[in-house]
Design a protein around this motif. Sequence first.
Motif, PDB file in Angstrom:
ATOM      1  N   PRO A 107      13.610   4.617  40.185  1.00  0.00           N
ATOM      2  CA  PRO A 107      14.637   4.799  39.151  1.00  0.00           C
ATOM      3  C   PRO A 107      14.543   6.177  38.495  1.00  0.00           C
ATOM      4  O   PRO A 107      13.457   6.686  38.259  1.00  0.00           O
ATOM      5  CB  PRO A 107      14.331   3.683  38.144  1.00  0.00           C
ATOM      6  N   PHE A 108      15.713   6.768  38.249  1.00  0.00           N
ATOM      7  CA  PHE A 108      15.767   8.095  37.621  1.00  0.00           C
ATOM      8  C   PHE A 108      16.804   8.065  36.509  1.00  0.00           C
ATOM      9  O   PHE A 108      17.815   7.367  36.611  1.00  0.00           O
ATOM     10  CB  PHE A 108      16.113   9.150  38.685  1.00  0.00           C
ATOM     11  N   SER A 109      16.544   8.833  35.495  1.00  0.00           N
ATOM     12  CA  SER A 109      17.423   8.846  34.320  1.00  0.00           C
ATOM     13  C   SER A 109      18.822   9.383  34.628  1.00  0.00           C
ATOM     14  O   SER A 109      19.778   9.053  33.931  1.00  0.00           O
ATOM     15  CB  SER A 109      16.792   9.692  33.208  1.00  0.00           C
ATOM     16  N   GLN A 124      23.158   2.815  39.117  1.00  0.00           N
ATOM     17  CA  GLN A 124      22.908   3.328  37.758  1.00  0.00           C
ATOM     18  C   GLN A 124      22.366   2.206  36.881  1.00  0.00           C
ATOM     19  O   GLN A 124      21.423   2.375  36.119  1.00  0.00           O
ATOM     20  CB  GLN A 124      24.196   3.838  37.120  1.00  0.00           C
ATOM     21  N   GLU A 157      18.655   2.069  35.209  1.00  0.00           N
ATOM     22  CA  GLU A 157      18.469   2.010  33.755  1.00  0.00           C
ATOM     23  C   GLU A 157      17.668   0.779  33.372  1.00  0.00           C
ATOM     24  O   GLU A 157      16.799   0.823  32.494  1.00  0.00           O
ATOM     25  CB  GLU A 157      19.831   1.996  33.038  1.00  0.00           C
ATOM     26  N   LEU A 207      14.061   1.430  34.213  1.00  0.00           N
ATOM     27  CA  LEU A 207      13.467   2.448  33.332  1.00  0.00           C
ATOM     28  C   LEU A 207      13.147   1.885  31.961  1.00  0.00           C
ATOM     29  O   LEU A 207      12.158   2.253  31.345  1.00  0.00           O
ATOM     30  CB  LEU A 207      14.407   3.657  33.196  1.00  0.00           C
ATOM     31  N   VAL A 211       9.188   1.579  34.305  1.00  0.00           N
ATOM     32  CA  VAL A 211       8.801   1.724  35.709  1.00  0.00           C
ATOM     33  C   VAL A 211       8.793   3.205  36.106  1.00  0.00           C
ATOM     34  O   VAL A 211       9.656   3.967  35.683  1.00  0.00           O
ATOM     35  CB  VAL A 211       9.783   0.933  36.599  1.00  0.00           C
ATOM     36  N   SER A 212       7.801   3.601  36.892  1.00  0.00           N
ATOM     37  CA  SER A 212       7.716   5.003  37.312  1.00  0.00           C
ATOM     38  C   SER A 212       7.213   5.104  38.744  1.00  0.00           C
ATOM     39  O   SER A 212       6.884   4.107  39.389  1.00  0.00           O
ATOM     40  CB  SER A 212       6.779   5.770  36.378  1.00  0.00           C
ATOM     41  N   PRO A 258      11.463  13.543  39.696  1.00  0.00           N
ATOM     42  CA  PRO A 258      10.188  12.818  39.553  1.00  0.00           C
ATOM     43  C   PRO A 258       9.136  13.294  40.564  1.00  0.00           C
ATOM     44  O   PRO A 258       7.943  13.356  40.252  1.00  0.00           O
ATOM     45  CB  PRO A 258      10.574  11.361  39.814  1.00  0.00           C
TER      46      PRO A 258
END
Lengths: 395, 273
Positions: free
Chosen positions: B54-56, B66, B70, B73, B77-78, B106
């Motif tokens: 997941p990415f902002s 999306q 979200e 996140l 989670v990373s 990331p």
Amino acid sequence: MNKTLPDHLGHFGIYGGRYVPETLFAALEDLDRAYRLIRKEKKFQEELKYYLTHYAGRPTPVYEAKNLTEHFGRARIFLKREDLCHTGAHKINNAIAQGLLAKRLGKKRIVAETGAGQHGVASATIASVLRLQCVVYMGAEDIERQSLNVYKMKLLGAEVRPVNSGSKTLKDATNEAIRDWVTNVETTHYLIGSVVGPHPYPVMVRNFQSVIGIEARQYFQKSLKHLPDYLLACVGGGSNAIGFFHPFLKDRKVQMVGVEASGEGIHTLHHAAAMTMGSPGILHGMKSYLLQDKNGQVQLAHSISAGLDYPSVGPEHSHLKDTGRVRYETATDKEALEGFRMLTEMEGIMPALEPSHAIGFLPRLMPKTQKGQRVLICLSGRGDKDIETIRKHFL
Amino acid sequence: MKNRLLQKIRDVQKEKGKLFCAFITLGYPDLKSTEQLILEFEKLGVDIIELGIPFSDPLADGPTIQFSSEFALRQGVSLLDAFHLVSNLRLRGCKIPILCFSYLNPIYHFGIKAFPQKARQSGFDGLIIPDLPPEEEKNLQKECRRHEISQVFLVAPTTRPERASQIARSSSGFVYYVSLRGVTGARQVSASNLSREFNKVQKVIKQPLLIGFGISSPEQGRALSRLAQGVIVGSAIIDAIRSSNHQIAPAILFVEKMLRAVKERTRAVSSRN
């Protein structure tokens, strides 16, 4: 220095580049080719000059702020009056040029992102005069903060699409504009409002905004027989600043200061000081300084001025920061408000909250200057759009 | 250890079969479910997993991904969870090829040099970065080769043939063919609309081409997998989870149906020949 920057893929040192979904790659190559062709064409240059002169009101004057000068009692202070442009800010310089370029590319539709709404209004304006369809993406939160500009865009015939994803501000509006462009790439030109995004946007928008610095430099050379000692401009994405600085980069004696928005303070979570507090990263198709957390997620920016509320910055600024050619400082929301008050009360000029950050930095810059020196500030826009915000702070 | 992705592609090609790749978002609806989904998909016979980090700011993705990004996140989670989860799966004997699908930031933040090594150690087999064309970050390509991580690049309908063959040369394992102009999401992409542009690209590329973006029904999956060497399905799987109140069972059922459609043996002549 800098005469060869960016390279053919848009790199300013390690920054810039083209970090985009493959679907857009061909469109960026087409745009780059068209732009390089067109900028040498006499016809395009004449058309652009006509619109800049007769439509936008260029050249803008340089005004000596004598009361402000007297107040600090050091260097003389001058203002480059971009606030006097049609639609009230420097944004129109770029919108006109890209609008003409879009027409030449045969595109019938433009999309734009906007934070404060200034670029949205400039895009809607140019779409109206050039008969282009215009869609402006704007964060739902910004729509509330800048209702006057939203209304103006609608009057001008643009469709304003609220963006409800992510932080609902400029960063997310930019994502949405890019998504629209990916979907409609054959019919649509993406009219980016700042020196950000994938190559060729940063160099193209810089060149379109360089008219600011070129005019200012000519004025100082001709009328004052001397270049300024300091240039001072606010930096969000950084288009007014780079357009202002770039024509002076080779003038080694001219010192340049870019002022980022530090919101509630750089040591809080609420600021937009990408170069001061961020680290290199990738967002919106470019590599540049970026506000991000320990996992590489983009952090929210905060500034009292919606136009500076952006977590990254144009890649050329990042490069100029690393080389040390430009010094980047910060001003808080409070300092910007103080800048607004100073200029309004002493000179009868209401600046937008964005350049108010540059004015607000004067109390820290001026004591280091000497009598006889000259400080030139880029007054990038006028303050009408911010009156509601300002009313909340000053009674 | 051998790269499971390359091995899998060789095996499936030997049998003249089609490849089915399933995309899921790491941590949607939670990490435990991600693990279960991968294990279930492996049991069903899915060939490849694309694990989405997941990415902002997922600018190549439509509303569905999306949303799942979200959602993940918000639970913090990373990328580190991805390493952890995959190495756990490998310890439990999971052998399905897993690709890391991540936006560049990331990975850049973790380190261009450090990432491929760590990814390999954890048990990843490949990497797909939707906002990275092969012109940028050449060092990442070098490190991926060094650590035997297959870096997969994307080709779009707007990609010109000369460029497509250049991209293919940088791509390891397969080439990801983006089926339409636009972002990810379940839509009506059809084989007949696609075939002209696709065939132009197919001609200049030696590796297998997998079609992704906009595939949501078994009929589409069947038609598109005849055109190409396989398909990638993502948003439709996430939609199945989302519309059932974050239950994963409907997604497993859906993948089973898709898989049957894609793998179905027919006498139809492969467009490859």
